[in-house]
Write an enzyme that holds these catalytic residues in place. Sequence first.
Site, PDB file in Angstrom:
ATOM      1  N   GLY A 225       0.840  -1.205   0.000  1.00 11.04           N
ATOM      2  CA  GLY A 225       0.000   0.000   0.000  1.00 11.04           C
ATOM      3  C   GLY A 225       0.867   1.244   0.000  1.00 11.04           C
TER       4      GLY A 225
ATOM      5  N   ARG B  14       0.292   5.700  -1.606  1.00 11.86           N
ATOM      6  CA  ARG B  14      -0.297   6.933  -1.048  1.00 11.86           C
ATOM      7  C   ARG B  14      -0.333   6.853   0.481  1.00 11.86           C
ATOM      8  NH1 ARG B  14      -6.387   5.130  -2.712  1.00 11.86           N
ATOM      9  NH2 ARG B  14      -7.018   4.522  -0.617  1.00 11.86           N
TER      10      ARG B  14
ATOM     11  N   ASP C 145      -2.678  -7.513  -5.396  1.00 10.94           N
ATOM     12  CA  ASP C 145      -3.763  -7.479  -4.407  1.00 10.94           C
ATOM     13  C   ASP C 145      -3.315  -8.367  -3.250  1.00 10.94           C
ATOM     14  OD1 ASP C 145      -5.985  -7.950  -2.846  1.00 10.94           O
ATOM     15  OD2 ASP C 145      -7.313  -8.459  -4.518  1.00 10.94           O
TER      16      ASP C 145
ATOM     17  N   ASN D 190       1.406  -2.487   5.364  1.00  5.56           N
ATOM     18  CA  ASN D 190       0.655  -1.240   5.566  1.00  5.56           C
ATOM     19  C   ASN D 190      -0.685  -1.237   4.835  1.00  5.56           C
ATOM     20  OD1 ASN D 190       0.432   1.914   5.819  1.00  5.56           O
ATOM     21  ND2 ASN D 190       0.389   1.484   3.618  1.00  5.56           N
TER      22      ASN D 190
ATOM     23  N   TYR E 180     -13.011  -4.185  10.917  1.00  6.13           N
ATOM     24  CA  TYR E 180     -11.686  -3.541  10.881  1.00  6.13           C
ATOM     25  C   TYR E 180     -10.966  -3.710  12.227  1.00  6.13           C
ATOM     26  CZ  TYR E 180      -8.439   0.461  10.162  1.00  6.13           C
ATOM     27  OH  TYR E 180      -7.331   1.282  10.026  1.00  6.13           O
TER      28      TYR E 180
ATOM     29  N   ALA F 254     -11.410  -6.050  14.411  1.00  8.55           N
ATOM     30  CA  ALA F 254     -11.026  -7.463  14.555  1.00  8.55           C
ATOM     31  C   ALA F 254      -9.762  -7.750  13.753  1.00  8.55           C
ATOM     32  CB  ALA F 254     -12.169  -8.366  14.096  1.00  8.55           C
ATOM     33  N   ALA F 255      -9.700  -7.217  12.533  1.00  2.28           N
ATOM     34  CA  ALA F 255      -8.513  -7.436  11.693  1.00  2.28           C
ATOM     35  C   ALA F 255      -7.281  -6.804  12.339  1.00  2.28           C
ATOM     36  CB  ALA F 255      -8.742  -6.845  10.305  1.00  2.28           C
ATOM     37  N   LYS F 256      -7.444  -5.574  12.840  1.00  2.00           N
ATOM     38  CA  LYS F 256      -6.295  -4.857  13.404  1.00  2.00           C
ATOM     39  C   LYS F 256      -5.853  -5.470  14.737  1.00  2.00           C
ATOM     40  CE  LYS F 256      -5.660  -1.775  10.144  1.00  2.00           C
ATOM     41  NZ  LYS F 256      -4.565  -1.991   9.171  1.00  2.00           N
TER      42      LYS F 256
HETATM   43  P1  NAD Z   1      -5.005   4.888   2.364  1.00  2.00           P
HETATM   44  O1  NAD Z   1      -6.376   4.453   2.017  1.00  2.00           O
HETATM   45  O2  NAD Z   1      -4.489   6.183   1.847  1.00  2.00           O
HETATM   46  O3  NAD Z   1      -3.925   3.781   2.014  1.00  2.00           O
HETATM   47  C1  NAD Z   1      -4.196   2.408   2.024  1.00  2.00           C
HETATM   48  C2  NAD Z   1      -3.286   1.752   1.030  1.00  2.00           C
HETATM   49  O4  NAD Z   1      -3.569   0.352   0.986  1.00  2.00           O
HETATM   50  C3  NAD Z   1      -3.504   2.298  -0.393  1.00  2.00           C
HETATM   51  O5  NAD Z   1      -2.258   2.511  -1.013  1.00  2.00           O
HETATM   52  C4  NAD Z   1      -4.247   1.159  -1.072  1.00  2.00           C
HETATM   53  O6  NAD Z   1      -4.041   1.085  -2.477  1.00  2.00           O
HETATM   54  C5  NAD Z   1      -3.660  -0.056  -0.365  1.00  2.00           C
HETATM   55  N1  NAD Z   1      -4.497  -1.224  -0.532  1.00  2.00           N
HETATM   56  C6  NAD Z   1      -5.826  -1.333  -0.274  1.00  2.00           C
HETATM   57  N2  NAD Z   1      -6.270  -2.553  -0.619  1.00  2.00           N
HETATM   58  C7  NAD Z   1      -5.187  -3.231  -1.088  1.00  2.00           C
HETATM   59  C8  NAD Z   1      -5.007  -4.537  -1.590  1.00  2.00           C
HETATM   60  N3  NAD Z   1      -6.035  -5.409  -1.697  1.00  2.00           N
HETATM   61  N4  NAD Z   1      -3.770  -4.910  -1.997  1.00  2.00           N
HETATM   62  C9  NAD Z   1      -2.721  -4.032  -1.909  1.00  2.00           C
HETATM   63  N5  NAD Z   1      -2.837  -2.780  -1.436  1.00  2.00           N
HETATM   64  C10 NAD Z   1      -4.060  -2.393  -1.035  1.00  2.00           C
HETATM   65  O7  NAD Z   1      -5.000   4.904   3.953  1.00  2.00           O
HETATM   66  P2  NAD Z   1      -3.846   5.144   5.034  1.00  2.00           P
HETATM   67  O8  NAD Z   1      -4.468   5.971   6.080  1.00  2.00           O
HETATM   68  O9  NAD Z   1      -2.577   5.570   4.413  1.00  2.00           O
HETATM   69  O10 NAD Z   1      -3.716   3.656   5.625  1.00  2.00           O
HETATM   70  C11 NAD Z   1      -2.489   2.951   5.724  1.00  2.00           C
HETATM   71  C12 NAD Z   1      -2.602   1.941   6.858  1.00  2.00           C
HETATM   72  O11 NAD Z   1      -2.747   2.653   8.100  1.00  2.00           O
HETATM   73  C13 NAD Z   1      -3.823   1.025   6.757  1.00  2.00           C
HETATM   74  O12 NAD Z   1      -3.476  -0.270   7.168  1.00  2.00           O
HETATM   75  C14 NAD Z   1      -4.795   1.650   7.739  1.00  2.00           C
HETATM   76  O13 NAD Z   1      -5.705   0.700   8.220  1.00  2.00           O
HETATM   77  C15 NAD Z   1      -3.848   2.136   8.807  1.00  2.00           C
HETATM   78  N6  NAD Z   1      -4.396   3.168   9.683  1.00  2.00           N
HETATM   79  C16 NAD Z   1      -4.778   4.381   9.184  1.00  2.00           C
HETATM   80  C17 NAD Z   1      -5.296   5.338  10.059  1.00  2.00           C
HETATM   81  C18 NAD Z   1      -5.740   6.699   9.599  1.00  2.00           C
HETATM   82  O14 NAD Z   1      -6.305   7.452  10.416  1.00  2.00           O
HETATM   83  N7  NAD Z   1      -5.520   7.097   8.360  1.00  2.00           N
HETATM   84  C19 NAD Z   1      -5.427   5.047  11.414  1.00  2.00           C
HETATM   85  C20 NAD Z   1      -5.022   3.801  11.876  1.00  2.00           C
HETATM   86  C21 NAD Z   1      -4.496   2.881  10.998  1.00  2.00           C
END
Ligand code: NAD
Length: 246
Positions: free
Chosen positions: A11, A14, A62, A89, A154, A156-158
């Site tokens: 991921g 972005r 994916d 990530n 979510y 549960a996964a985390k």
């Molecule tokens: P985001 O949506 O900008 O980034 C998520 C990334 O995961 C994207 O690049 C997306 O393309 C990728 N992704 C999604 N499905 C995918 C798949 N099937 N295969 C490969 N890549 C895939 O969000 P973010 O905020 O940058 O999130 C990054 C991580 O941080 C995530 O695991 C999210 O759960 C976690 N997180 C985010 C926050 C927040 O407040 N933004 C808080 C806690 C945890």
Amino acid sequence: MLTTRTAVITGGSRGIGRAIATEYARQGCDIALVYHGNEEAATEVVRQAQQCGVRAQAYQCDVSDWAATQTTCQRILADFSAVDILVNNAGIVHDNLFMRMSEADIDEVLGVNLKGAMAMTRHLTPTLLKSAHGRVINISSVVGLMGNPGQANYAAAKAGLIGFTKSIAREFASRSVTCNVIAPGFIATDMTAGLPESATEKLTSLVPLKRTGAPEDVAGAAVFLASDQASYITGQVIQVDGGMRM
Ligand code: NAD
């Protein structure tokens, strides 16, 4: 510095993943960027990383598809020979009250956030165990520690990611490979951009530091955990949440 190391970041095109990839490249680390859909954004992150003088390459995958992760990890190893750091990530949300949550909402969220991290780790375990600086860094969430209405799948996964990390931390410890979790709080990315203003204000009011976090705040913790300074830290959950959960 992370020179002479190679990191795989899922991921990475972005948000938090991009910030981690960019900061690792600034630290001299070679980057294998795994992205899902946006080739243009992934190519741009790779280009910026290369400007830091490191090797960088993007791979479409994916992470919820076991066979695809296996092929992708084989391609990464063919290109880079070895991997030292894995940052799981990639994540998605499909929020709904649990009484309205569908089987697909559950399968997809567990598939990307939890099984995806397990799949990537599974395929890269042999190379990580051979590394002198092996690191697994899993991006969970404070929601996995606190729970959150509308996010049972979510959360549960985390939470699962934390149990997974602590288990492999114990398995990999004899090879000096550390495995840790970063649990971000409320970080300004595409994932949170769609929240209504009222929800954003309410969430920010729960943060003692009174602001949302930036992706770079999470990247700082990811750099530290990957560094030699963190070599005696394993099986831990590092919260990057402005004090939201204490
Ligand atoms: P985001 O949506 O900008 O980034 C998520 C990334 O995961 C994207 O690049 C997306 O393309 C990728 N992704 C999604 N499905 C995918 C798949 N099937 N295969 C490969 N890549 C895939 O969000 P973010 O905020 O940058 O999130 C990054 C991580 O941080 C995530 O695991 C999210 O759960 C976690 N997180 C985010 C926050 C927040 O407040 N933004 C808080 C806690 C945890």
